[in-house]
Design an enzyme around this catalytic site. Sequence first.
Site, PDB file in Angstrom:
ATOM      1  CB  ILE A  97      32.076  44.638  37.120  1.00 56.55           C
ATOM      2  CG1 ILE A  97      31.984  43.268  36.436  1.00 56.55           C
ATOM      3  CG2 ILE A  97      33.471  45.237  36.952  1.00 56.55           C
ATOM      4  CD1 ILE A  97      32.068  43.308  34.926  1.00 56.55           C
ATOM      5  CB  SER A 130      33.910  42.879  42.229  1.00 59.94           C
ATOM      6  OG  SER A 130      34.223  43.415  40.958  1.00 59.94           O
ATOM      7  CD  GLU A 131      37.675  46.395  39.705  1.00 65.58           C
ATOM      8  OE1 GLU A 131      38.567  46.977  40.352  1.00 65.58           O
ATOM      9  OE2 GLU A 131      37.895  45.386  39.010  1.00 65.58           O
ATOM     10  CB  ILE A 132      33.558  49.572  45.480  1.00 62.30           C
ATOM     11  CG1 ILE A 132      33.180  50.512  44.323  1.00 62.30           C
ATOM     12  CG2 ILE A 132      33.506  50.308  46.811  1.00 62.30           C
ATOM     13  CD1 ILE A 132      34.054  51.729  44.191  1.00 62.30           C
ATOM     14  CE1 TYR A 138      42.332  48.904  38.185  1.00 57.31           C
ATOM     15  CE2 TYR A 138      40.844  49.240  40.045  1.00 57.31           C
ATOM     16  CZ  TYR A 138      41.464  48.394  39.141  1.00 57.31           C
ATOM     17  OH  TYR A 138      41.203  47.052  39.163  1.00 57.31           O
TER      18      TYR A 138
END
Length: 288
Positions: free
Chosen positions: A52, A55-57, A139
Site C-alpha cells: 500500500i 502504491s500511495e507513493i 495524507y
Amino acid sequence: MNLTPEHLTNHYCETGPLAPATVTAFRKLVLAHHRANPRPMPWRETRDPYCILISEIMLQQTQVERVKAKYAEFLAAFPTLADLAAAPLPEVLRVWQGLGYNRRALALKRCAEEIVERFAGNFPTTIEALESLPGIGPYTARAVATFAFGAVEAFIETNIRTVFIHFFFHGRDKVGDREIMPLVGATLDRADPRTWYYGLMDYGALLKQSYPNPGRRSAHHTRQSRFEGSNRQLRSRMLRAVMAHPGITAEGLAELLGAEAEAVQSNLETMKREGFLCKQGKGMGIRG
C-alpha cells in the site's frame, strides 16, 4: 432524499453539523456508485502495508493506469520491505524509470531502510511513527494506516476534495481544506473507512470526467508545470545519463545532453545533497 449539489450547498457552514439524513444520503450515493462501478486496482486487493505504501507513493502526481504496470514491476523486483532496503539505489532508480519524480523512489527506499533499522523490520502502525519516515506526510500516513490497518482517520486528497467541493460548495471558488475537513470527518464511515475512501476516490474520478473539474475551485489547486523543457526534465535526463555513464563529469554531462554547463553543475550539487549522487572518480555516480 434526492441529493444534489444545490441541496447541500454551504449546509455545514450555514446551519452547523450536517443532518443525519444528509450524511446517510451522501454515503448511499457514493457507495452505490462504487459498488456499481468498481475500479480494479491491485493495491486494493491487499492489506500489506508495504504494498500500500508503494502504491500511495507512486500515485502522487501520476495517473492510475501508468502506476498499475510499474507497481507490478516494482514488486516483482523488490517483493518485500527487506528486499527494497537491501537493494542498491541504482537498481531501485532503474526500475522506477518511467514514473518520473525520482525523489519518490529515493524516499521509498529510505523508508524501507528506516523501518528495517529503527523498527526492526516491523511496519509502523501509528500515524506519528508513519509521519516520522522520509517523505511521508499527513495524507500518506493516514492513507496507509486506513488501507492497511483499518484506522479511522479523516484525510483528503485530490479526488476526495473534488467530491466535497462538488456537493457541499456549489458555486464557490477558492474553497480551503479547512472548510472541507470537518465534512470529511462528519461523513466518514467509521465501520468501514477503507471501502468508504475508495468510494470517494472513485466518485471524484467520475466527477472529473463528467464536469469541468470541481477540484479547480479548491484554494489549493495548482496546475502542474510543463515537463518539456523544464528543469525537472533536465534532472531526469541527467540521472539517466549518470546511471548509464558512471563517473561522468559535469562537463561531459553538459556536452552529452546539450545543456548549459551552469544548470548541469547546479543540479548535480542539488542531487548530491538530496542523496541521489556521490563523487565517483573525477565525476559523479549514483549513491549506493
